[in-house]
Design a protein around this motif. Structure first.
Motif, PDB file in Angstrom:
ATOM      1  N   ASP A   1       0.803  -1.226   0.000  1.00 47.57           N
ATOM      2  CA  ASP A   1       0.000   0.000   0.000  1.00 47.57           C
ATOM      3  C   ASP A   1       0.837   1.278   0.000  1.00 47.57           C
ATOM      4  OD1 ASP A   1       1.029  -0.001   2.584  1.00 47.57           O
ATOM      5  OD2 ASP A   1      -0.830   0.726   3.494  1.00 47.57           O
ATOM      6  N   ARG A   2       2.158   1.123  -0.219  1.00 48.21           N
ATOM      7  CA  ARG A   2       2.991   2.332  -0.127  1.00 48.21           C
ATOM      8  C   ARG A   2       3.355   2.864  -1.515  1.00 48.21           C
ATOM      9  NH1 ARG A   2       7.315   4.748   3.288  1.00 48.21           N
ATOM     10  NH2 ARG A   2       7.128   3.155   4.905  1.00 48.21           N
ATOM     11  N   ALA A   3       2.931   4.093  -1.793  1.00 46.25           N
ATOM     12  CA  ALA A   3       3.331   4.765  -3.030  1.00 46.25           C
ATOM     13  C   ALA A   3       4.715   5.385  -2.818  1.00 46.25           C
ATOM     14  CB  ALA A   3       2.325   5.860  -3.358  1.00 46.25           C
TER      15      ALA A   3
ATOM     16  N   PHE B   1       6.254   2.937  -4.439  1.00 44.16           N
ATOM     17  CA  PHE B   1       6.910   1.634  -4.666  1.00 44.16           C
ATOM     18  C   PHE B   1       5.906   0.559  -5.031  1.00 44.16           C
ATOM     19  CE2 PHE B   1       9.261   4.261  -1.691  1.00 44.16           C
ATOM     20  CZ  PHE B   1      10.352   4.560  -2.500  1.00 44.16           C
ATOM     21  N   ALA B   2       4.692   0.642  -4.441  1.00 46.27           N
ATOM     22  CA  ALA B   2       3.583  -0.180  -4.921  1.00 46.27           C
ATOM     23  C   ALA B   2       2.835   0.682  -5.943  1.00 46.27           C
ATOM     24  CB  ALA B   2       2.664  -0.559  -3.777  1.00 46.27           C
ATOM     25  N   PRO B   3       2.761   0.256  -7.197  1.00 44.50           N
ATOM     26  CA  PRO B   3       2.105   1.082  -8.220  1.00 44.50           C
ATOM     27  C   PRO B   3       0.602   1.182  -7.957  1.00 44.50           C
ATOM     28  CG  PRO B   3       2.620  -1.090  -9.094  1.00 44.50           C
ATOM     29  CD  PRO B   3       3.216  -1.045  -7.722  1.00 44.50           C
ATOM     30  N   ASP B   4      -0.013   2.255  -8.434  1.00 46.45           N
ATOM     31  CA  ASP B   4      -1.424   2.488  -8.078  1.00 46.45           C
ATOM     32  C   ASP B   4      -2.333   1.345  -8.505  1.00 46.45           C
ATOM     33  OD1 ASP B   4      -1.169   2.993 -10.740  1.00 46.45           O
ATOM     34  OD2 ASP B   4      -1.887   5.061 -10.672  1.00 46.45           O
ATOM     35  N   PHE B   5      -1.998   0.646  -9.599  1.00 45.76           N
ATOM     36  CA  PHE B   5      -2.872  -0.431 -10.076  1.00 45.76           C
ATOM     37  C   PHE B   5      -2.733  -1.723  -9.263  1.00 45.76           C
ATOM     38  CE2 PHE B   5       0.565  -2.622 -12.260  1.00 45.76           C
ATOM     39  CZ  PHE B   5       1.435  -1.609 -12.616  1.00 45.76           C
ATOM     40  N   LEU B   6      -1.817  -1.749  -8.287  1.00 43.47           N
ATOM     41  CA  LEU B   6      -1.681  -2.940  -7.436  1.00 43.47           C
ATOM     42  C   LEU B   6      -1.724  -2.572  -5.956  1.00 43.47           C
ATOM     43  CD1 LEU B   6       1.213  -5.116  -8.979  1.00 43.47           C
ATOM     44  CD2 LEU B   6      -1.218  -5.647  -8.973  1.00 43.47           C
ATOM     45  N   ARG B   7      -2.220  -1.381  -5.638  1.00 46.58           N
ATOM     46  CA  ARG B   7      -2.121  -0.900  -4.262  1.00 46.58           C
ATOM     47  C   ARG B   7      -3.408  -1.188  -3.494  1.00 46.58           C
ATOM     48  NH1 ARG B   7      -1.056   4.970  -4.832  1.00 46.58           N
ATOM     49  NH2 ARG B   7       0.715   4.344  -6.094  1.00 46.58           N
ATOM     50  N   ASP B   8      -3.262  -1.683  -2.235  1.00 48.84           N
ATOM     51  CA  ASP B   8      -4.431  -1.815  -1.367  1.00 48.84           C
ATOM     52  C   ASP B   8      -5.063  -0.432  -1.179  1.00 48.84           C
ATOM     53  OD1 ASP B   8      -4.488  -4.615  -0.634  1.00 48.84           O
ATOM     54  OD2 ASP B   8      -2.604  -4.252   0.418  1.00 48.84           O
ATOM     55  N   ALA B   9      -6.406  -0.384  -1.293  1.00 49.64           N
ATOM     56  CA  ALA B   9      -7.110   0.900  -1.247  1.00 49.64           C
ATOM     57  C   ALA B   9      -6.944   1.576   0.112  1.00 49.64           C
ATOM     58  CB  ALA B   9      -8.585   0.685  -1.558  1.00 49.64           C
ATOM     59  N   SER B  10      -6.977   0.786   1.175  1.00 45.84           N
ATOM     60  CA  SER B  10      -6.819   1.334   2.523  1.00 45.84           C
ATOM     61  C   SER B  10      -6.420   0.205   3.457  1.00 45.84           C
ATOM     62  CB  SER B  10      -8.155   1.937   3.007  1.00 45.84           C
ATOM     63  OG  SER B  10      -9.100   0.883   3.177  1.00 45.84           O
ATOM     64  N   ILE B  11      -5.966   0.586   4.652  1.00 47.53           N
ATOM     65  CA  ILE B  11      -5.614  -0.422   5.654  1.00 47.53           C
ATOM     66  C   ILE B  11      -6.853  -1.270   5.972  1.00 47.53           C
ATOM     67  CG2 ILE B  11      -4.730  -0.784   8.003  1.00 47.53           C
ATOM     68  CD1 ILE B  11      -2.703   0.691   6.434  1.00 47.53           C
ATOM     69  N   GLU B  12      -7.994  -0.571   6.122  1.00 43.71           N
ATOM     70  CA  GLU B  12      -9.232  -1.257   6.524  1.00 43.71           C
ATOM     71  C   GLU B  12      -9.652  -2.272   5.467  1.00 43.71           C
ATOM     72  OE1 GLU B  12      -8.785   2.120   6.490  1.00 43.71           O
ATOM     73  OE2 GLU B  12      -8.377   2.163   8.642  1.00 43.71           O
ATOM     74  N   GLN B  13      -9.578  -1.857   4.196  1.00 43.94           N
ATOM     75  CA  GLN B  13      -9.975  -2.762   3.105  1.00 43.94           C
ATOM     76  C   GLN B  13      -9.042  -3.982   3.062  1.00 43.94           C
ATOM     77  OE1 GLN B  13     -12.722  -2.352   0.871  1.00 43.94           O
ATOM     78  NE2 GLN B  13     -12.176  -4.505   0.646  1.00 43.94           N
ATOM     79  N   ALA B  14      -7.740  -3.736   3.170  1.00 38.75           N
ATOM     80  CA  ALA B  14      -6.771  -4.838   3.125  1.00 38.75           C
ATOM     81  C   ALA B  14      -7.007  -5.802   4.282  1.00 38.75           C
ATOM     82  CB  ALA B  14      -5.350  -4.281   3.176  1.00 38.75           C
ATOM     83  N   GLU B  15      -7.327  -5.249   5.451  1.00 42.90           N
ATOM     84  CA  GLU B  15      -7.563  -6.097   6.618  1.00 42.90           C
ATOM     85  C   GLU B  15      -8.848  -6.917   6.438  1.00 42.90           C
ATOM     86  OE1 GLU B  15      -7.253  -4.239  10.453  1.00 42.90           O
ATOM     87  OE2 GLU B  15      -8.205  -5.936  11.472  1.00 42.90           O
ATOM     88  N   ARG B  16      -9.899  -6.239   5.925  1.00 40.37           N
ATOM     89  CA  ARG B  16     -11.172  -6.935   5.705  1.00 40.37           C
ATOM     90  C   ARG B  16     -10.981  -8.081   4.706  1.00 40.37           C
ATOM     91  NH1 ARG B  16     -13.989  -2.276   5.860  1.00 40.37           N
ATOM     92  NH2 ARG B  16     -13.934  -2.009   3.609  1.00 40.37           N
ATOM     93  N   ASP B  17     -10.321  -7.795   3.593  1.00 39.58           N
ATOM     94  CA  ASP B  17     -10.071  -8.830   2.569  1.00 39.58           C
ATOM     95  C   ASP B  17      -9.276  -9.991   3.162  1.00 39.58           C
ATOM     96  OD1 ASP B  17     -11.322  -7.156   0.793  1.00 39.58           O
ATOM     97  OD2 ASP B  17      -9.497  -6.567  -0.291  1.00 39.58           O
ATOM     98  N   THR B  18      -8.240  -9.648   3.931  1.00 36.39           N
ATOM     99  CA  THR B  18      -7.389 -10.686   4.519  1.00 36.39           C
ATOM    100  C   THR B  18      -8.181 -11.556   5.480  1.00 36.39           C
ATOM    101  OG1 THR B  18      -5.437  -9.282   4.249  1.00 36.39           O
ATOM    102  CG2 THR B  18      -5.279 -11.073   5.850  1.00 36.39           C
ATOM    103  N   ARG B  19      -8.975 -10.918   6.340  1.00 37.22           N
ATOM    104  CA  ARG B  19      -9.782 -11.688   7.301  1.00 37.22           C
ATOM    105  C   ARG B  19     -10.758 -12.628   6.595  1.00 37.22           C
ATOM    106  NH1 ARG B  19      -9.581 -10.315  12.670  1.00 37.22           N
ATOM    107  NH2 ARG B  19      -8.493  -8.374  13.173  1.00 37.22           N
ATOM    108  N   GLU B  20     -11.361 -12.150   5.524  1.00 35.47           N
ATOM    109  CA  GLU B  20     -12.308 -12.998   4.775  1.00 35.47           C
ATOM    110  C   GLU B  20     -11.595 -14.210   4.176  1.00 35.47           C
ATOM    111  OE1 GLU B  20     -15.236  -9.372   3.340  1.00 35.47           O
ATOM    112  OE2 GLU B  20     -14.351 -10.683   1.802  1.00 35.47           O
ATOM    113  N   LEU B  21     -10.412 -13.976   3.640  1.00 31.66           N
ATOM    114  CA  LEU B  21      -9.660 -15.078   3.024  1.00 31.66           C
ATOM    115  C   LEU B  21      -9.195 -16.087   4.074  1.00 31.66           C
ATOM    116  CD1 LEU B  21      -7.675 -12.908   0.468  1.00 31.66           C
ATOM    117  CD2 LEU B  21      -9.301 -14.726  -0.129  1.00 31.66           C
ATOM    118  N   ILE B  22      -8.787 -15.596   5.242  1.00 38.07           N
ATOM    119  CA  ILE B  22      -8.372 -16.489   6.330  1.00 38.07           C
ATOM    120  C   ILE B  22      -9.550 -17.389   6.705  1.00 38.07           C
ATOM    121  CG2 ILE B  22      -7.735 -16.583   8.778  1.00 38.07           C
ATOM    122  CD1 ILE B  22      -6.160 -13.906   8.245  1.00 38.07           C
ATOM    123  N   GLU B  23     -10.709 -16.756   6.874  1.00 39.51           N
ATOM    124  CA  GLU B  23     -11.934 -17.458   7.221  1.00 39.51           C
ATOM    125  C   GLU B  23     -12.249 -18.553   6.191  1.00 39.51           C
ATOM    126  OE1 GLU B  23     -13.747 -16.815   9.918  1.00 39.51           O
ATOM    127  OE2 GLU B  23     -15.220 -18.357   9.354  1.00 39.51           O
TER     128      GLU B  23
END
Ligand SMILES: [Zn+2]
Length: 444
Positions: free
Chosen positions: A173-175, A177-199
């Protein structure tokens, strides 16, 4: 006779059997392996190892109840473990002329953008897993991409093949170095996505979830802190990332984070744990190694990638001397072969350039039990101890004219094994078994 019913996996396989109990080291300590020249491996109906030893001592009850498969004249070892590989980089293997940071920008990021498409991800990952099986590899720690659908696609393909695999959504998520087309939109979104995948995937069958921040330069402090929180909350999760691969990258990390050592960035956020695996770890010192050893963290040694990108020489000797667990990684697509044998062949040269040696026994240990320990999966795989999952690879000593000729004049088993490690590749894999069933056979 064939049987694919899940309830009937019992089989007795005959052949030369070799597996490891510990690291044979640079002196090839013979107490660290078991070798049965005319051996038998018995698998129970759950696909687990029931017994391994000399064929003449195979217990009578096992002889009678199971089907037999004859690989006499060939070598049977536990399935290879690839501790660091990017399934999303299948199509950029052998791309010319760059070092790490430019490589990512020019080749990696554009190709990873395509994995927002689930159908593309599924096709590539199917191809990828078939290459692993063809190379005798049955377990891997895998980077898909930042897209949740790529994680779903990978785990679906792994589950369809019944493989023990670790993976997880790449976090970045850091510009810039992470290009905009591959960047997590926000910490919250990345965490939500990760939690869903773990589940959805963690602990499903043979699959495990590995938190996957790409590497320090592509994550903000806040994202790394989020990863640390998840890891603390659920210590059964794994963590995989990159560490100190390239000099320019190390300088960038020092500038971005103001740290003495690259490892300190991960340590600051609680990412240095028993379940953590750090790929490369070339530019680290003994302070770092002791820190890794104390935490029980592991390192992935990726020689074909390190040579191809001109990254540097991993110090296997110093790392094992400080008792850090080490596994082998192909690191496709910067790595140049899916074959663990070819990876060991290049590893030998990396140690030689440092005035050290990699005997074949240590090589085969690193590719099997060593890799399993590095991934903290040695309770399930890595050798033929009774109760472990029966993933194994059948190797052909005579796969090519050059290998066959060298093996025929070899005086000792160790000499033959070294020829196989140096000259072998996918052609030397006669068959790959998953839970006692042949998942791949050459020429079939
Ligand atoms: Zn990598």
């Amino acid at each position: 006779m064939t049987s694919t019913a899940a309830g009937n996996r019992a089989v007795v396989v005959r052949g030369t059997i070799l597996h490891y109990l510990a690291d044979p080291g640079e002196t090839s300590n013979p107490a660290s392996w078991e070798l049965f020249e005319d051996g038998a491996l018995a698998v129970d109906n759950q696909g687990k190892v029931a017994w391994a030893g000399p064929a003449s001592r195979l217990p009578h009850r096992l002889r009678q109840t199971a089907r037999q498969e004859d690989h006499r004249g060939k070598l049977i070892v536990p399935g290879f473990v690839d501790t660091h590989v990017h399934a999303s980089q299948v199509d950029i293997i052998a791309s010319f002329g760059e070092q790490l940071l430019q490589w990512l920008e020019r080749y990696t990021f554009p190709t990873e953008a395509k994995f927002a498409d689930r159908a593309h991800a599924r096709e590539v990952f199917g191809f990828f897993l078939d290459r692993l099986l063809e190379a005798g590899t049955t377990t891997a720690s895998v980077f898909p991409t930042v897209h949740s659908v790529s994680v779903d696609a990978f785990f679906e393909q792994a589950a369809a093949r019944n493989l023990r695999m670790l993976s997880g959504k790449v976090l970045m998520d850091r510009a810039p170095f992470a290009p905009d087309f591959l960047r997590d939109a926000s910490i919250e979104q990345a965490e939500r996505d990760t939690r869903e995948l773990i589940e959805r995937w963690h602990g499903k069958g043979r699959l495990g979830y590995s938190l996957t921040p790409r590497f320090a330069p592509t994550s903000t402090e806040a994202q790394l802190a989020m990863v640390g929180r998840l890891l603390k909350e659920n210590p059964s999760l794994w963590l995989q990332t990159h560490l100190s691969e390239n000099r320019e990258e190390v300088a960038l990390v020092a500038e971005l984070f103001g740290v003495r050592s690259y490892l300190d960035v991960y340590d600051r956020f609680g990412l240095v744990t028993k379940k953590s695996l750090f790929a490369h770890s070339i530019y680290i010192d003994d302070t770092d190694r002791r820190k890794l050893a104390r935490a029980g963290s592991s390192v992935a040694f990726c020689p074909t990638s390190n040579l191809f990108l001109g990254s540097g020489l991993f110090d296997l000797h110093a790392t094992r001397e400080t008792k850090v667990d080490v596994g082998m990684g192909t690191d496709i697509g910067a790595g140049t072969s899916y074959s663990m044998l070819q990876t060991l062949n290049e590893a030998y040269k990396v140690t030689a350039l440092q005035g050290r040696r990699l005997p074949a026994h240590r090589g085969f240990y690193l590719a099997t039990l060593g890799g399993a320990k590095a991934l903290d999966l040695d309770g399930f795989i890595g050798n033929f101890a009774p109760g472990k999952e029966a993933d194994f690879t059948v190797l052909d000593w005579y796969a090519t004219p050059t290998l066959a000729r060298r093996v025929k004049v070899a005086q000792t088993f160790d000499e033959r094994l070294f020829a196989l490690m140096t000259l072998g590749d996918e052609r030397a894999i006669a068959a790959t078994y998953v839970l006692g069933h042949a998942a791949y056979r050459r020429h079939s």
